[in-house]
Design a protein around this motif. Structure first.
Motif, short mmCIF file in Angstrom:
data_model
loop_
_atom_site.label_atom_id
_atom_site.label_comp_id
_atom_site.label_asym_id
_atom_site.label_seq_id
_atom_site.Cartn_x
_atom_site.Cartn_y
_atom_site.Cartn_z
N HIS A 305 0.79 -1.23 0.00
CA HIS A 305 0.00 0.00 0.00
C HIS A 305 0.83 1.28 0.00
O HIS A 305 0.28 2.35 -0.26
CB HIS A 305 -0.94 0.00 1.21
CG HIS A 305 -1.93 -1.12 1.21
ND1 HIS A 305 -3.07 -1.09 0.44
CD2 HIS A 305 -1.94 -2.30 1.86
CE1 HIS A 305 -3.76 -2.22 0.64
NE2 HIS A 305 -3.09 -2.97 1.49
N ASP A 308 3.03 6.36 2.00
CA ASP A 308 2.03 7.42 2.15
C ASP A 308 0.80 6.92 2.91
O ASP A 308 0.30 7.58 3.83
CB ASP A 308 1.60 7.97 0.79
CG ASP A 308 2.69 8.80 0.12
OD1 ASP A 308 3.65 9.18 0.82
OD2 ASP A 308 2.58 9.06 -1.09
N ALA A 309 0.32 5.74 2.53
CA ALA A 309 -0.86 5.18 3.17
C ALA A 309 -0.57 4.87 4.64
O ALA A 309 -1.41 5.10 5.52
CB ALA A 309 -1.31 3.92 2.45
N VAL A 311 1.62 6.33 6.65
CA VAL A 311 1.72 7.58 7.42
C VAL A 311 0.33 8.17 7.67
O VAL A 311 0.04 8.66 8.76
CB VAL A 311 2.62 8.59 6.69
CG1 VAL A 311 2.55 9.96 7.36
CG2 VAL A 311 4.06 8.10 6.64
N GLU A 312 -0.52 8.11 6.65
CA GLU A 312 -1.85 8.72 6.77
C GLU A 312 -2.79 7.90 7.66
O GLU A 312 -3.64 8.47 8.36
CB GLU A 312 -2.48 8.86 5.38
CG GLU A 312 -1.79 9.90 4.51
CD GLU A 312 -2.31 9.87 3.07
OE1 GLU A 312 -3.28 9.13 2.81
OE2 GLU A 312 -1.74 10.58 2.22
N GLU A 313 -2.62 6.58 7.68
CA GLU A 313 -3.63 5.74 8.33
C GLU A 313 -3.21 5.14 9.66
O GLU A 313 -4.07 4.64 10.40
CB GLU A 313 -4.04 4.62 7.37
CG GLU A 313 -4.72 5.12 6.10
CD GLU A 313 -5.28 3.99 5.26
OE1 GLU A 313 -5.70 2.98 5.84
OE2 GLU A 313 -5.26 4.12 4.02
N ASN A 315 -2.78 4.38 13.28
CA ASN A 315 -3.43 4.88 14.49
C ASN A 315 -3.63 3.70 15.43
O ASN A 315 -3.01 2.65 15.26
CB ASN A 315 -4.76 5.57 14.16
CG ASN A 315 -5.70 4.69 13.35
OD1 ASN A 315 -5.76 3.48 13.56
ND2 ASN A 315 -6.44 5.28 12.42
N ARG A 341 8.64 10.75 8.74
CA ARG A 341 7.38 11.42 8.40
C ARG A 341 6.25 11.23 9.41
O ARG A 341 5.30 12.01 9.40
CB ARG A 341 6.90 10.91 7.03
CG ARG A 341 7.85 11.26 5.88
CD ARG A 341 7.37 10.65 4.58
NE ARG A 341 5.98 11.02 4.29
CZ ARG A 341 5.25 10.47 3.32
NH1 ARG A 341 5.78 9.53 2.56
NH2 ARG A 341 4.01 10.86 3.11
N LEU A 342 6.34 10.20 10.25
CA LEU A 342 5.24 9.95 11.17
C LEU A 342 5.05 11.13 12.13
O LEU A 342 6.02 11.64 12.69
CB LEU A 342 5.49 8.68 11.98
CG LEU A 342 5.28 7.37 11.24
CD1 LEU A 342 5.76 6.20 12.09
CD2 LEU A 342 3.81 7.18 10.87
N PRO A 343 3.81 11.55 12.35
CA PRO A 343 3.57 12.68 13.27
C PRO A 343 3.76 12.26 14.72
O PRO A 343 3.59 11.10 15.08
CB PRO A 343 2.10 13.04 12.99
CG PRO A 343 1.49 11.75 12.54
CD PRO A 343 2.56 11.04 11.74
N THR A 345 2.61 11.75 18.35
CA THR A 345 1.25 11.46 18.84
C THR A 345 1.06 11.85 20.29
O THR A 345 -0.05 12.19 20.69
CB THR A 345 0.94 9.95 18.71
OG1 THR A 345 1.84 9.19 19.52
CG2 THR A 345 1.06 9.51 17.26
#
Length: 533
Positions: A305, A308-309, A311-313, A315, A341-343, A345
Protein backbone atom coordinates in the motif's frame (compact mmCIF):
# COMPACT_ATOMS: atom_id res chain seq x y z
CA UNK A 1 50.94 4.80 36.92
CA UNK A 2 47.27 3.99 36.29
CA UNK A 3 45.69 4.79 32.96
CA UNK A 4 43.37 7.41 34.54
CA UNK A 5 46.25 9.09 36.35
CA UNK A 6 48.22 9.13 33.10
CA UNK A 7 45.33 10.91 31.38
CA UNK A 8 45.27 13.52 34.13
CA UNK A 9 49.02 14.06 33.90
CA UNK A 10 48.73 14.56 30.13
CA UNK A 11 45.98 17.14 30.69
CA UNK A 12 48.25 19.00 33.11
CA UNK A 13 51.21 18.76 30.73
CA UNK A 14 49.06 20.19 27.93
CA UNK A 15 48.16 23.08 30.19
CA UNK A 16 51.84 23.84 30.87
CA UNK A 17 52.71 23.68 27.18
CA UNK A 18 49.93 25.74 25.58
CA UNK A 19 48.11 27.37 28.50
CA UNK A 20 46.29 29.78 26.19
CA UNK A 21 43.12 27.69 26.38
CA UNK A 22 43.77 25.93 29.71
CA UNK A 23 42.87 27.39 33.10
CA UNK A 24 43.83 26.00 36.53
CA UNK A 25 41.44 26.54 39.45
CA UNK A 26 41.52 25.09 42.92
CA UNK A 27 37.78 25.72 43.37
CA UNK A 28 35.00 28.04 42.24
CA UNK A 29 32.53 29.36 44.83
CA UNK A 30 29.15 30.98 44.25
CA UNK A 31 29.56 33.66 46.89
CA UNK A 32 33.04 34.54 45.63
CA UNK A 33 33.25 34.02 41.88
CA UNK A 34 29.71 35.06 40.94
CA UNK A 35 29.51 38.20 43.06
CA UNK A 36 29.99 41.78 41.89
CA UNK A 37 32.08 42.09 38.75
CA UNK A 38 33.79 38.70 39.19
CA UNK A 39 31.19 36.87 37.09
CA UNK A 40 31.63 39.16 34.07
CA UNK A 41 35.42 39.14 34.48
CA UNK A 42 35.66 35.35 34.66
CA UNK A 43 33.23 34.94 31.73
CA UNK A 44 35.43 37.27 29.68
CA UNK A 45 38.44 35.18 30.69
CA UNK A 46 36.60 32.05 29.54
CA UNK A 47 35.79 33.66 26.18
CA UNK A 48 39.50 34.42 25.77
CA UNK A 49 40.36 30.76 26.47
CA UNK A 50 37.81 29.67 23.85
CA UNK A 51 39.28 32.03 21.25
CA UNK A 52 42.78 30.76 22.03
CA UNK A 53 41.63 27.17 21.62
CA UNK A 54 39.60 27.58 18.41
CA UNK A 55 36.31 27.16 20.26
CA UNK A 56 37.51 24.76 22.98
CA UNK A 57 38.78 25.47 26.48
CA UNK A 58 39.93 23.21 29.29
CA UNK A 59 39.42 23.99 32.98
CA UNK A 60 41.30 21.87 35.51
CA UNK A 61 39.63 22.11 38.93
CA UNK A 62 41.14 20.88 42.20
CA UNK A 63 44.70 22.01 41.43
CA UNK A 64 46.94 24.89 42.47
CA UNK A 65 47.59 27.84 40.15
CA UNK A 66 50.74 26.16 38.83
CA UNK A 67 48.99 22.84 38.18
CA UNK A 68 49.92 21.02 41.37
CA UNK A 69 47.48 18.33 42.45
CA UNK A 70 45.46 19.49 45.45
CA UNK A 71 42.11 17.69 45.42
CA UNK A 72 38.93 19.21 46.85
CA UNK A 73 35.91 17.93 48.73
CA UNK A 74 33.19 16.39 46.48
CA UNK A 75 30.67 19.04 47.59
CA UNK A 76 33.13 21.81 46.71
CA UNK A 77 33.76 20.12 43.37
CA UNK A 78 30.02 20.00 42.63
CA UNK A 79 29.70 23.69 43.48
CA UNK A 80 32.70 24.45 41.26
CA UNK A 81 31.01 22.68 38.33
CA UNK A 82 27.79 24.63 38.97
CA UNK A 83 29.71 27.91 38.91
CA UNK A 84 31.68 26.90 35.81
CA UNK A 85 28.43 25.99 34.04
CA UNK A 86 27.00 29.45 34.79
CA UNK A 87 30.20 31.11 33.56
CA UNK A 88 30.07 29.04 30.37
CA UNK A 89 26.45 30.09 29.83
CA UNK A 90 27.49 33.73 30.30
CA UNK A 91 30.17 33.18 27.62
CA UNK A 92 27.66 31.54 25.22
CA UNK A 93 29.37 28.18 25.67
CA UNK A 94 28.69 24.89 27.41
CA UNK A 95 30.51 22.17 29.35
CA UNK A 96 30.83 19.24 26.98
CA UNK A 97 32.58 16.69 29.20
CA UNK A 98 33.96 16.29 32.73
CA UNK A 99 36.50 13.68 33.85
CA UNK A 100 37.33 13.24 37.52
CA UNK A 101 40.11 11.57 39.52
CA UNK A 102 40.50 10.86 43.22
CA UNK A 103 43.57 12.67 44.58
CA UNK A 104 44.63 13.15 48.24
CA UNK A 105 41.20 12.29 49.67
CA UNK A 106 39.60 14.75 47.25
CA UNK A 107 38.74 15.21 43.59
CA UNK A 108 40.50 16.71 40.60
CA UNK A 109 38.47 17.27 37.43
CA UNK A 110 39.13 18.27 33.84
CA UNK A 111 36.18 20.06 32.21
CA UNK A 112 36.11 20.51 28.44
CA UNK A 113 34.12 23.57 27.33
CA UNK A 114 32.98 24.20 23.78
CA UNK A 115 31.86 27.42 22.14
CA UNK A 116 28.15 27.78 21.40
CA UNK A 117 25.12 27.55 23.66
CA UNK A 118 23.67 24.16 24.45
CA UNK A 119 20.92 22.80 22.30
CA UNK A 120 17.40 24.04 22.85
CA UNK A 121 15.00 21.21 22.19
CA UNK A 122 11.84 21.46 20.13
CA UNK A 123 8.78 19.40 19.38
CA UNK A 124 10.34 17.37 16.54
CA UNK A 125 11.18 14.34 18.64
CA UNK A 126 9.45 10.99 18.22
CA UNK A 127 9.91 8.29 20.88
CA UNK A 128 9.49 4.64 19.83
CA UNK A 129 9.21 1.67 22.18
CA UNK A 130 10.35 -1.71 20.80
CA UNK A 131 8.85 -5.06 21.81
CA UNK A 132 9.05 -8.68 20.72
CA UNK A 133 10.36 -12.13 21.58
CA UNK A 134 13.98 -12.69 22.56
CA UNK A 135 16.29 -13.30 19.56
CA UNK A 136 13.76 -11.84 17.12
CA UNK A 137 16.20 -9.00 16.37
CA UNK A 138 14.85 -5.90 18.16
CA UNK A 139 18.20 -4.49 19.23
CA UNK A 140 19.94 -5.54 16.02
CA UNK A 141 17.31 -3.78 13.92
CA UNK A 142 17.53 -0.61 15.99
CA UNK A 143 21.34 -0.71 15.90
CA UNK A 144 21.30 -0.90 12.11
CA UNK A 145 18.77 1.94 11.88
CA UNK A 146 20.70 4.39 14.05
CA UNK A 147 24.07 3.65 12.40
CA UNK A 148 23.04 2.77 8.84
CA UNK A 149 25.34 -0.25 9.11
CA UNK A 150 24.44 -3.78 8.09
CA UNK A 151 24.61 -6.44 10.78
CA UNK A 152 27.28 -9.15 10.45
CA UNK A 153 24.85 -12.02 11.10
CA UNK A 154 25.95 -12.39 14.73
CA UNK A 155 24.06 -9.41 16.11
CA UNK A 156 27.00 -6.99 16.09
CA UNK A 157 24.81 -3.91 15.64
CA UNK A 158 22.85 -4.67 18.80
CA UNK A 159 25.96 -3.69 20.78
CA UNK A 160 25.51 -0.16 19.45
CA UNK A 161 22.62 0.46 21.83
CA UNK A 162 23.24 2.42 24.99
CA UNK A 163 22.44 -0.12 27.67
CA UNK A 164 23.86 2.20 30.33
CA UNK A 165 22.37 5.64 29.57
CA UNK A 166 24.00 8.84 30.83
CA UNK A 167 27.49 7.32 31.23
CA UNK A 168 26.68 4.98 34.10
CA UNK A 169 27.92 1.42 34.47
CA UNK A 170 25.11 -0.38 36.28
CA UNK A 171 26.11 -3.97 35.50
CA UNK A 172 22.59 -4.95 34.40
CA UNK A 173 22.20 -7.98 32.19
CA UNK A 174 18.55 -7.33 31.30
CA UNK A 175 17.15 -3.82 31.30
CA UNK A 176 15.86 -1.12 29.01
CA UNK A 177 18.35 0.33 26.55
CA UNK A 178 18.29 3.47 24.48
CA UNK A 179 19.38 4.70 21.06
CA UNK A 180 18.85 7.79 18.93
CA UNK A 181 19.16 8.97 15.36
CA UNK A 182 17.59 11.80 13.41
CA UNK A 183 16.85 13.55 10.16
CA UNK A 184 17.62 16.83 8.43
CA UNK A 185 16.87 18.17 4.95
CA UNK A 186 19.41 15.75 3.44
CA UNK A 187 17.99 12.61 5.07
CA UNK A 188 19.01 10.47 8.05
CA UNK A 189 21.55 11.78 10.57
CA UNK A 190 23.13 8.64 11.99
CA UNK A 191 25.61 7.83 14.73
CA UNK A 192 29.04 7.44 13.13
CA UNK A 193 30.70 5.63 16.01
CA UNK A 194 28.14 4.42 18.57
CA UNK A 195 30.90 3.64 21.06
CA UNK A 196 31.77 7.34 21.33
CA UNK A 197 29.33 9.33 23.44
CA UNK A 198 30.36 12.51 21.59
CA UNK A 199 29.09 11.04 18.31
CA UNK A 200 25.72 10.27 19.87
CA UNK A 201 25.55 13.80 21.27
CA UNK A 202 26.37 15.15 17.82
CA UNK A 203 23.22 13.56 16.38
CA UNK A 204 21.13 15.40 18.96
CA UNK A 205 22.88 18.63 18.10
CA UNK A 206 22.72 18.37 14.31
CA UNK A 207 19.38 16.71 13.52
CA UNK A 208 16.24 18.75 12.87
CA UNK A 209 14.08 15.80 13.89
CA UNK A 210 15.02 13.14 16.46
CA UNK A 211 13.87 9.55 16.85
CA UNK A 212 14.66 7.94 20.22
CA UNK A 213 14.23 4.21 20.78
CA UNK A 214 13.40 2.63 24.13
CA UNK A 215 14.50 -0.95 23.52
CA UNK A 216 12.82 -3.44 25.82
CA UNK A 217 13.71 -6.97 26.92
CA UNK A 218 12.54 -10.03 24.99
CA UNK A 219 13.10 -12.70 27.63
CA UNK A 220 9.83 -13.86 29.18
CA UNK A 221 11.20 -13.70 32.78
CA UNK A 222 11.74 -9.96 32.27
CA UNK A 223 8.22 -9.17 31.06
CA UNK A 224 7.96 -6.82 34.03
CA UNK A 225 10.85 -4.75 32.63
CA UNK A 226 9.23 -4.71 29.19
CA UNK A 227 5.97 -3.45 30.66
CA UNK A 228 7.88 -0.73 32.47
CA UNK A 229 9.45 0.34 29.18
CA UNK A 230 6.13 0.47 27.33
CA UNK A 231 3.96 1.91 30.10
CA UNK A 232 6.44 4.15 31.92
CA UNK A 233 7.72 6.14 28.93
CA UNK A 234 5.94 8.87 26.98
CA UNK A 235 5.96 6.90 23.73
CA UNK A 236 4.64 8.01 20.36
CA UNK A 237 4.74 4.59 18.66
CA UNK A 238 5.37 0.95 19.37
CA UNK A 239 7.63 -1.18 17.13
CA UNK A 240 6.79 -4.88 17.48
CA UNK A 241 9.30 -7.25 15.86
CA UNK A 242 8.52 -10.77 14.65
CA UNK A 243 11.29 -12.97 13.26
CA UNK A 244 10.53 -14.52 9.86
CA UNK A 245 12.10 -17.85 10.85
CA UNK A 246 10.14 -18.15 14.10
CA UNK A 247 6.89 -16.29 13.56
CA UNK A 248 4.62 -14.92 16.32
CA UNK A 249 5.12 -16.53 19.74
CA UNK A 250 3.38 -16.35 23.09
CA UNK A 251 5.75 -13.50 24.05
CA UNK A 252 4.77 -11.71 20.83
CA UNK A 253 1.13 -11.89 21.94
CA UNK A 254 2.04 -10.72 25.47
CA UNK A 255 3.90 -7.69 24.16
CA UNK A 256 1.20 -6.87 21.63
CA UNK A 257 -1.34 -6.99 24.46
CA UNK A 258 0.64 -4.43 26.45
CA UNK A 259 0.95 -2.14 23.43
CA UNK A 260 -2.79 -2.35 22.80
CA UNK A 261 -3.60 -1.77 26.47
CA UNK A 262 -1.82 1.58 26.28
CA UNK A 263 -3.61 2.58 23.02
CA UNK A 264 -0.22 3.04 21.38
CA UNK A 265 -0.09 3.26 17.55
CA UNK A 266 2.11 0.34 16.52
CA UNK A 267 4.24 -0.79 13.56
CA UNK A 268 5.17 -4.45 13.04
CA UNK A 269 8.62 -5.20 11.59
CA UNK A 270 9.14 -8.73 10.32
CA UNK A 271 12.87 -9.31 10.79
CA UNK A 272 15.42 -11.84 9.52
CA UNK A 273 13.86 -12.11 6.05
CA UNK A 274 17.34 -12.98 4.73
CA UNK A 275 17.34 -16.40 6.45
CA UNK A 276 14.10 -17.70 4.87
CA UNK A 277 12.57 -17.80 1.40
CA UNK A 278 9.87 -15.44 0.12
CA UNK A 279 7.15 -18.02 0.72
CA UNK A 280 8.00 -18.17 4.43
CA UNK A 281 8.02 -14.36 4.70
CA UNK A 282 4.53 -14.26 3.20
CA UNK A 283 3.37 -17.00 5.55
CA UNK A 284 4.57 -15.02 8.59
CA UNK A 285 2.94 -11.87 7.22
CA UNK A 286 -0.37 -13.76 7.08
CA UNK A 287 0.15 -15.05 10.65
CA UNK A 288 0.76 -11.48 11.85
CA UNK A 289 -2.32 -10.26 10.01
CA UNK A 290 -4.45 -12.96 11.67
CA UNK A 291 -3.03 -12.06 15.07
CA UNK A 292 -3.88 -8.39 14.55
CA UNK A 293 -7.40 -9.12 13.35
CA UNK A 294 -7.98 -11.27 16.45
CA UNK A 295 -7.54 -8.13 18.56
CA UNK A 296 -9.66 -5.97 16.25
CA UNK A 297 -6.77 -4.28 14.42
CA UNK A 298 -6.44 -3.61 10.70
CA UNK A 299 -3.09 -4.75 9.23
CA UNK A 300 -1.58 -2.69 6.41
CA UNK A 301 1.32 -4.16 4.37
CA UNK A 302 3.50 -1.18 3.51
CA UNK A 303 5.10 -3.00 0.55
CA UNK A 304 1.63 -3.28 -1.01
CA UNK A 305 0.00 0.00 0.00
CA UNK A 306 3.00 2.35 0.23
CA UNK A 307 4.53 4.63 2.86
CA UNK A 308 2.03 7.42 2.15
CA UNK A 309 -0.86 5.18 3.17
CA UNK A 310 0.98 4.02 6.30
CA UNK A 311 1.72 7.58 7.42
CA UNK A 312 -1.85 8.72 6.77
CA UNK A 313 -3.63 5.74 8.33
CA UNK A 314 -1.49 4.49 11.24
CA UNK A 315 -3.43 4.88 14.49
CA UNK A 316 -4.74 2.77 17.36
CA UNK A 317 -6.56 0.54 14.82
CA UNK A 318 -4.39 0.47 11.68
CA UNK A 319 -1.03 -1.34 12.07
CA UNK A 320 1.55 -1.07 9.24
CA UNK A 321 3.69 -4.18 8.55
CA UNK A 322 7.22 -3.90 7.11
CA UNK A 323 9.46 -6.83 6.08
CA UNK A 324 13.11 -6.16 7.01
CA UNK A 325 16.60 -7.58 7.26
CA UNK A 326 19.40 -5.98 9.29
CA UNK A 327 21.94 -7.98 7.23
CA UNK A 328 20.81 -7.01 3.72
CA UNK A 329 19.23 -3.75 4.98
CA UNK A 330 16.05 -4.60 3.05
CA UNK A 331 13.13 -2.58 4.41
CA UNK A 332 15.29 -0.26 6.50
CA UNK A 333 14.78 2.56 4.01
CA UNK A 334 11.02 2.15 4.48
CA UNK A 335 11.39 2.40 8.27
CA UNK A 336 13.61 5.46 7.80
CA UNK A 337 10.92 7.16 5.74
CA UNK A 338 8.22 6.22 8.23
CA UNK A 339 10.14 7.56 11.20
CA UNK A 340 11.03 10.71 9.28
CA UNK A 341 7.38 11.42 8.40
CA UNK A 342 5.24 9.95 11.17
CA UNK A 343 3.57 12.68 13.27
CA UNK A 344 4.20 12.96 16.97
CA UNK A 345 1.25 11.46 18.84
CA UNK A 346 1.96 12.21 22.51
CA UNK A 347 1.22 15.78 23.48
CA UNK A 348 2.10 18.09 26.32
CA UNK A 349 -0.66 18.09 28.91
CA UNK A 350 0.31 20.73 31.47
CA UNK A 351 2.95 21.49 34.07
CA UNK A 352 6.26 19.67 34.30
CA UNK A 353 6.09 16.07 35.47
CA UNK A 354 8.63 13.26 35.17
CA UNK A 355 8.38 9.83 36.76
CA UNK A 356 11.80 8.48 37.74
CA UNK A 357 12.81 5.35 35.85
CA UNK A 358 16.40 5.13 37.09
CA UNK A 359 18.69 6.89 39.52
CA UNK A 360 22.45 6.89 39.94
CA UNK A 361 25.28 9.00 41.31
CA UNK A 362 27.92 10.76 39.22
CA UNK A 363 31.18 11.75 40.89
CA UNK A 364 31.32 15.51 41.34
CA UNK A 365 27.70 15.94 40.31
CA UNK A 366 25.69 13.85 42.75
CA UNK A 367 22.26 12.30 42.33
CA UNK A 368 20.85 11.93 38.83
CA UNK A 369 17.26 10.94 38.07
CA UNK A 370 16.53 9.69 34.57
CA UNK A 371 13.24 9.14 32.83
CA UNK A 372 10.89 10.58 30.24
CA UNK A 373 9.44 14.06 30.65
CA UNK A 374 5.72 13.31 30.67
CA UNK A 375 4.48 16.92 30.46
CA UNK A 376 5.64 20.51 30.63
CA UNK A 377 9.22 21.72 30.52
CA UNK A 378 12.19 21.75 32.87
CA UNK A 379 15.26 24.01 32.84
CA UNK A 380 18.62 23.95 34.56
CA UNK A 381 18.29 25.90 37.80
CA UNK A 382 14.61 25.06 38.32
CA UNK A 383 13.43 24.29 41.83
CA UNK A 384 11.41 21.07 41.98
CA UNK A 385 9.77 18.59 44.30
CA UNK A 386 10.59 14.89 44.30
CA UNK A 387 8.58 12.14 45.97
CA UNK A 388 6.62 10.80 47.53
CA UNK A 389 9.11 9.33 49.98
CA UNK A 390 8.06 6.13 51.78
CA UNK A 391 6.51 8.33 54.49
CA UNK A 392 4.49 10.30 51.93
CA UNK A 393 6.42 13.58 51.99
CA UNK A 394 7.90 15.42 49.00
CA UNK A 395 11.42 16.90 49.12
CA UNK A 396 12.75 20.16 47.64
CA UNK A 397 15.52 19.78 45.03
CA UNK A 398 17.22 21.95 42.41
CA UNK A 399 18.14 21.03 38.82
CA UNK A 400 21.92 21.17 38.41
CA UNK A 401 22.00 20.15 34.75
CA UNK A 402 20.13 18.14 32.11
CA UNK A 403 21.49 15.65 29.57
CA UNK A 404 19.78 13.98 26.63
CA UNK A 405 21.64 11.15 24.87
CA UNK A 406 24.97 12.52 26.19
CA UNK A 407 24.22 16.04 24.96
CA UNK A 408 23.79 18.74 27.58
CA UNK A 409 20.62 20.75 27.07
CA UNK A 410 19.45 23.84 28.89
CA UNK A 411 15.82 22.66 28.91
CA UNK A 412 13.78 19.56 28.16
CA UNK A 413 10.19 19.30 26.98
CA UNK A 414 7.55 16.59 27.12
CA UNK A 415 8.67 13.37 25.45
CA UNK A 416 12.40 13.82 26.09
CA UNK A 417 14.36 10.96 27.65
CA UNK A 418 16.74 12.77 29.97
CA UNK A 419 18.99 12.54 32.98
CA UNK A 420 18.45 15.36 35.49
CA UNK A 421 21.23 16.05 38.00
CA UNK A 422 19.63 17.06 41.31
CA UNK A 423 20.96 19.20 44.11
CA UNK A 424 19.54 18.70 47.60
CA UNK A 425 19.08 14.93 47.72
CA UNK A 426 21.27 11.83 47.92
CA UNK A 427 21.01 9.20 45.19
CA UNK A 428 20.13 6.56 47.78
CA UNK A 429 16.88 8.43 48.52
CA UNK A 430 15.76 8.50 44.86
CA UNK A 431 13.65 5.52 43.83
CA UNK A 432 11.98 4.31 40.66
CA UNK A 433 8.32 5.36 40.64
CA UNK A 434 8.94 8.71 42.32
CA UNK A 435 7.94 11.82 40.41
CA UNK A 436 9.55 15.23 39.81
CA UNK A 437 7.17 18.21 39.91
CA UNK A 438 7.38 22.03 40.06
CA UNK A 439 8.25 23.42 43.49
CA UNK A 440 4.89 25.18 43.79
CA UNK A 441 2.89 22.00 43.10
CA UNK A 442 0.68 20.62 45.88
CA UNK A 443 0.85 16.85 45.28
CA UNK A 444 -0.98 14.35 47.46
CA UNK A 445 0.54 10.91 48.07
CA UNK A 446 -1.82 8.09 47.10
CA UNK A 447 -1.92 4.65 48.68
CA UNK A 448 -5.37 3.64 47.38
CA UNK A 449 -7.33 4.34 44.20
CA UNK A 450 -10.48 3.33 42.35
CA UNK A 451 -10.22 1.84 38.86
CA UNK A 452 -12.11 0.39 35.94
CA UNK A 453 -10.33 -2.87 35.16
CA UNK A 454 -10.48 -5.59 32.52
CA UNK A 455 -9.20 -9.10 33.21
CA UNK A 456 -7.43 -10.35 30.08
CA UNK A 457 -6.19 -13.68 31.38
CA UNK A 458 -6.60 -15.52 34.70
CA UNK A 459 -6.95 -19.22 35.54
CA UNK A 460 -9.88 -18.71 37.93
CA UNK A 461 -11.71 -15.71 39.33
CA UNK A 462 -10.19 -12.60 40.92
CA UNK A 463 -11.52 -12.01 44.43
CA UNK A 464 -10.84 -9.70 47.38
CA UNK A 465 -7.17 -9.49 48.30
CA UNK A 466 -5.81 -10.59 44.90
CA UNK A 467 -2.23 -9.22 44.77
CA UNK A 468 -0.67 -8.71 41.33
CA UNK A 469 2.04 -6.21 40.43
CA UNK A 470 0.61 -2.92 39.15
CA UNK A 471 2.59 -1.11 36.44
CA UNK A 472 1.58 2.56 36.28
CA UNK A 473 4.01 5.04 34.68
CA UNK A 474 7.37 3.80 36.09
CA UNK A 475 5.75 2.39 39.23
CA UNK A 476 5.96 -1.39 39.60
CA UNK A 477 4.45 -2.28 42.95
CA UNK A 478 2.46 -5.11 44.50
CA UNK A 479 -1.13 -4.05 45.17
CA UNK A 480 -4.25 -5.66 46.60
CA UNK A 481 -7.45 -5.67 44.49
CA UNK A 482 -10.96 -5.50 45.96
CA UNK A 483 -13.54 -5.92 43.14
CA UNK A 484 -16.76 -3.98 43.68
CA UNK A 485 -18.88 -7.05 42.95
CA UNK A 486 -16.65 -9.36 44.97
CA UNK A 487 -15.08 -11.12 42.00
CA UNK A 488 -13.96 -10.70 38.39
CA UNK A 489 -13.76 -13.51 35.82
CA UNK A 490 -11.52 -13.69 32.72
CA UNK A 491 -12.92 -11.31 30.10
CA UNK A 492 -14.84 -9.31 32.73
CA UNK A 493 -14.77 -5.55 33.00
CA UNK A 494 -15.63 -4.04 36.36
CA UNK A 495 -14.75 -1.63 39.14
CA UNK A 496 -12.21 -2.33 41.85
CA UNK A 497 -10.42 -0.63 44.72
CA UNK A 498 -6.64 -0.99 44.41
CA UNK A 499 -4.29 -0.49 47.36
CA UNK A 500 -0.48 -0.40 47.12
CA UNK A 501 1.00 -2.90 49.53
CA UNK A 502 4.15 -1.12 50.73
CA UNK A 503 4.15 2.65 50.13
CA UNK A 504 2.34 5.60 48.49
CA UNK A 505 2.88 7.02 45.01
CA UNK A 506 1.55 9.91 42.94
CA UNK A 507 -1.49 8.58 41.07
CA UNK A 508 -3.99 10.67 39.09
CA UNK A 509 -7.38 10.08 37.53
CA UNK A 510 -7.22 8.93 33.91
CA UNK A 511 -3.88 7.15 34.15
CA UNK A 512 -3.76 3.71 32.55
CA UNK A 513 -2.02 0.73 34.09
CA UNK A 514 -1.24 -2.93 33.50
CA UNK A 515 -1.41 -5.58 36.24
CA UNK A 516 0.03 -9.06 36.14
CA UNK A 517 0.86 -12.07 38.28
CA UNK A 518 2.52 -15.01 36.54
CA UNK A 519 0.57 -15.56 33.32
CA UNK A 520 -2.43 -13.63 34.61
CA UNK A 521 -2.80 -10.08 33.40
CA UNK A 522 -5.23 -7.25 32.95
CA UNK A 523 -5.47 -3.53 32.23
CA UNK A 524 -7.14 -0.66 34.01
CA UNK A 525 -7.82 3.06 34.19
CA UNK A 526 -7.71 5.12 37.38
CA UNK A 527 -11.15 6.63 38.07
CA UNK A 528 -10.61 8.11 41.55
CA UNK A 529 -7.90 8.52 44.20
CA UNK A 530 -7.81 8.46 48.00
CA UNK A 531 -5.04 10.71 49.46
CA UNK A 532 -3.01 9.40 52.37
CA UNK A 533 -4.33 10.76 55.68
Amino acid sequence: MSRDRALLERALDRGEQDGGNVEFKERLLRDVHLEGGRRESLAAQLRHRLLSGDGEATYVVGVTDDGGLAGIDPDDFSESMDVLSLLAEEADAHIDDVQTWGVKDGLVGVATIHDGAVLETDDEHVVVGTAGHVDHGKSTLVGSLVTGKADDGDGATRTYLDVQPHEVERGLSADLSYAVYGFDDDGPVRVRNPNRKADRAEVVEEADRLVSFVDTVGHEPWLRTTIRGLVGQKLDYGLLVVAADDGPTRTTREHLGVLLATDLPTIVAITKTDVVDDERVQEVEREVERLLREVDKSPLRVARHGVDAAVEEVNERVVPIVATSAITKDGLDILDELFDRLPKTSRDTGEFRMYVDRSYSVTGVGAVASGTVMSGEVEAGDELLIGPMPDGRFQDVEVRSIEMHYHQVDRAQAGRIVGIALKGIKESAVERGMVLLPADADPEPIREFEAEVMVLNHPTRIGDGYEPVVHLETIGEAAAFYPEDGRLLPGDTGKATVRFKFRPYLVEEGQKFVFREGRSKGVGTVTGVTPVD
